[in-house]
Design an enzyme around this catalytic site. Structure first.
Site, PDB file in Angstrom:
ATOM      1  N   ASP A   1      -7.302 -41.232 -24.345  1.00 47.89           N
ATOM      2  CA  ASP A   1      -6.930 -41.403 -22.943  1.00 47.89           C
ATOM      3  C   ASP A   1      -7.942 -42.250 -22.186  1.00 47.89           C
ATOM      4  OD1 ASP A   1      -5.283 -40.544 -20.582  1.00 47.89           O
ATOM      5  OD2 ASP A   1      -7.189 -39.665 -19.969  1.00 47.89           O
TER       6      ASP A   1
ATOM      7  N   GLU B   1      -5.089 -45.873 -25.102  1.00 54.48           N
ATOM      8  CA  GLU B   1      -4.446 -46.157 -23.822  1.00 54.48           C
ATOM      9  C   GLU B   1      -5.393 -47.081 -23.069  1.00 54.48           C
ATOM     10  OE1 GLU B   1      -3.110 -44.377 -19.542  1.00 54.48           O
ATOM     11  OE2 GLU B   1      -4.778 -43.539 -20.670  1.00 54.48           O
TER      12      GLU B   1
END
Length: 633
Positions: free
Chosen positions: A313, A366
């Site tokens: 993330d 990401e």
């Protein structure tokens, strides 16, 4: 008499690796471990707290009284406190009572705990990781399932809101092992991706503010229950990806922040150690012991929970020193640039460690910027990830599909631009949870037109997504056309499947997954320019695009045509490189999807008429707001 005894699980080599940032199995040493010493069963505790004046274990076995069970600090300047407490059993609740050098006392949860109390309670729980796995067949074949030249279609799930029971309460891991597994198998996705399952204190964070990095959240059951869920997914031939959050952590009193009275895990410079967007703390990636902690955590989930991939993330926030910061709020690196060199080094170490031990898994970044070579090997100068989210495709495509069809001819470039950089990384196309919250509407809610057109647009979007180069990711609810925005506090709107339009979307997704898995042209070269060829991208007047997807064998090639308006074209000519006929194998306008049923029901002859710069061509029927896929016969 104080029953605590000096004991260690550490060797000198362990300490050397820890200090060097190269100990990637720290979870076997730090934390709480049920062992037997001199014939006495109990628990060995160890915690890293180099700035502490004293550390003791408090818990329900000593009425949470400080000083009853003090730990011993090691002699080797590692900052590790340890000791063995007899007769402490599995299920015992505990914390570390840490007194800093300025005599500030805090009770901290164990950073390496395998199990935690259910929030809002904050204690750690002594536990083991014993489980009899049944996924040998999957693990033996995982290298093929996870390969970059295989279909990779991901269903993104938030466990707390995928489905709730009749009383509105969470489904347990064991209930999900039945219901979710069957559903994913039915809809045809190859993998599930769980938004963070590691223990987190605050539900509105969706799990992205972690406290228990080594513990699956107890909201849904025990650690072994989560293992059963993974086991059942593997038995069904479905891979499991976890969201992993090494980018930041919350400042909750029982968490990692100011752990031993010093900035132990977080960077001491607020310009590097505090995230202004999320009001959270940022790891000190230049501290070797912190690198050991984070990489050990990644290895832990892959090894002990048989996880098949980690989606990392907020990588962009890690890479840049000026991320979400104004002038004067950040300091350039030693070369005067904005790149965080410590993070870059850490991410390379992380990927090298993961792929060295688990060459059959994937790491996925990401990352929303143009940082180069994110998904290229470290030996070529890349960060070493297996894949990267294609955020540009997501943004441009959703922007395009949000426009009324009459205006789309002015924005054709939004649709086609992604192919100018599609092969610079190993891209995954995401329609993720971030796109259906905070007033952005659901994916269906973005589609223009009347009811029929909105659903046709959604099927068209999915058809374009599944035939575009790259792996796929779709957030839960999107597969049946969830009407409202995602709400983490309640179940998806499963009652919508009582209605034909939503049933049609679900059937369309199931068929697209089947198409993706059964036709090699859609996956064998999905990350290579050799796997794609434009037929025509410049017919903006009709808002039509056409392209070829290619596999290793030319006989597997597919022709895809997308009609982005509701105008039916009875004889739309496309150029083709060979004289073979075409057979329609997918059409998003089928009646069973609640389309209008405009199809090419018969084999289409290819004629020696030059078109679109190619020697041959064919006239095909284009359904309204639809994708048509043809097999070259």
């Amino acid at each position: 008499m104080n029953p605590i005894q000096p004991h260690t699980l550490f060797t000198d080599f362990d300490i050397d690796l820890f200090k060097a940032g190269k100990h990637f199995q720290l979870y076997e040493k730090l934390g709480a471990h049920l062992i037997e010493v001199n014939g006495i069963k109990g628990c060995y505790f160890a915690v890293w707290a180099p700035s502490a004046k004293s550390v003791s274990v408090v818990g329900d076995f000593n009425y949470w009284v400080e000083g009853q069970h003090p730990l011993y600090v090691r002699w080797d300047s590692s900052g590790i406190w340890e000791g063995f407490i007899p007769h402490v059993d599995k299920g015992t609740k505990y914390k570390f009572k840490i007194v800093s050098h300025n005599n500030t006392a805090t009770e901290k949860a164990d950073p390496f705990a395998f199990y935690c109390e259910t929030p809002p309670n904050t204690a750690s729980v002594v536990w083991d990781l014993q489980h009899s796995w049944n996924d040998t067949t999957w693990i033996e074949k995982r290298k093929k399932h996870n390969a970059l030249n295989q279909p990779y279609s991901v269903y993104e799930v938030h466990l707390g809101s995928w489905k709730r029971n009749a009383e509105g309460k969470f489904l347990t891991y064991l209930e999900l092992a039945d219901q979710l597994v069957n559903y994913v198998k039915e809809t045809g996705f190859t993998h599930v991706e769980f938004m963070p399952v590691m223990e987190y204190p605050y539900d509105p964070s969706w799990g992205y503010q972690l406290v228990g990095y080594f513990a699956p959240t107890s909201r849904f059951g025990k650690p072994q229950d989560f293992m059963v869920l993974v086991d059942k997914l593997h038995e069904a031939g479905i891979g499991v990806i976890l969201d992993w959050v090494p980018s930041h952590f919350p400042s909750d009193a029982h968490g990692l922040g100011f752990f031993d009275g010093s900035h132990l895990y977080e960077h001491p410079d607020i310009r590097k150690g505090y995230h202004p967007d999320w009001k959270s703390l940022i790891f000190n990636y230049g501290r070797n012991e912190v690198r050991s902690f984070l990489i050990s955590n990644a290895i832990f989930w892959l090894k002990n929970y048989h996880i098949d991939g980690l989606r990392v993330d907020a990588v962009a926030s890690m890479l840049y020193l000026d991320y979400s910061r104004k002038d004067g709020e950040w300091e350039p690196n030693m070369y005067g640039g904005r790149e965080n060199l410590e993070t870059i080094s850490f991410l390379k170490d992380f990927n090298e460690a993961v792929y060295a031990q688990f060459p059959d898994v994937q790491t996925i970044a990401e990352e929303s910027t143009s940082f180069p070579m994110v998904s290229r090997p470290t030996y070529l100068g890349g960060l070493g990830f297996g894949m990267k989210w294609m955020m540009g495709w997501m943004h441009d495509t959703l922007q395009y599909f949000g426009k009324e069809t009459v205006y789309r001819k002015y924005h054709q470039n939004d649709l086609t631009f992604s192919l100018t950089y599609a092969f610079t990384e190993n891209f995954m196309l995401p329609l993720s949870h971030d796109e259906v919250v905070y007033g952005k509407h659901s994916i269906l809610g973005r589609m223009p037109g009347d009811e029929w057109q909105r659903f046709a647009n959604l099927r068209l979007l999915y058809g374009y997504m599944f035939t575009h180069p790259g792996a796929k990711l779709l957030f839960m609810g999107g597969e049946f056309g969830q009407s409202s925005e995602w709400d983490f506090q309640q179940s998806l709107d499963w009652h919508l499947l009582d209605y034909s339009y939503h049933k049609g979307i679900k059937q369309c997704i199931s068929d697209l997954n089947s198409l993706y898995k059964n036709y090699p042209a859609l996956y064998e070269k999905q990350f290579s320019a050799d796997g794609f060829e434009w037929i025509n991208y410049s017919d903006n007047e009709n808002s039509v695009i056409a392209y070829i997807r290619k596999g290793n064998d030319a006989k597997d090639n597919l022709v895809i045509v997308c009609n982005m308006t509701q105008v039916v074209h009875e004889n739309y000519r496309i150029g083709l490189p060979a004289s073979k006929s075409l057979k329609e194998i997918f059409n998003s306008d089928k009646l069973e999807y609640n389309g209008s049923g405009v199809q090419n029901n018969f084999s289409i002859p290819v004629q020696p008429i030059a078109w679109h710069g190619k020697t041959y061509s064919a006239g095909i029927k284009l359904p309204p707001l639809a994708v048509s896929v043809f097999k070259v016969e």
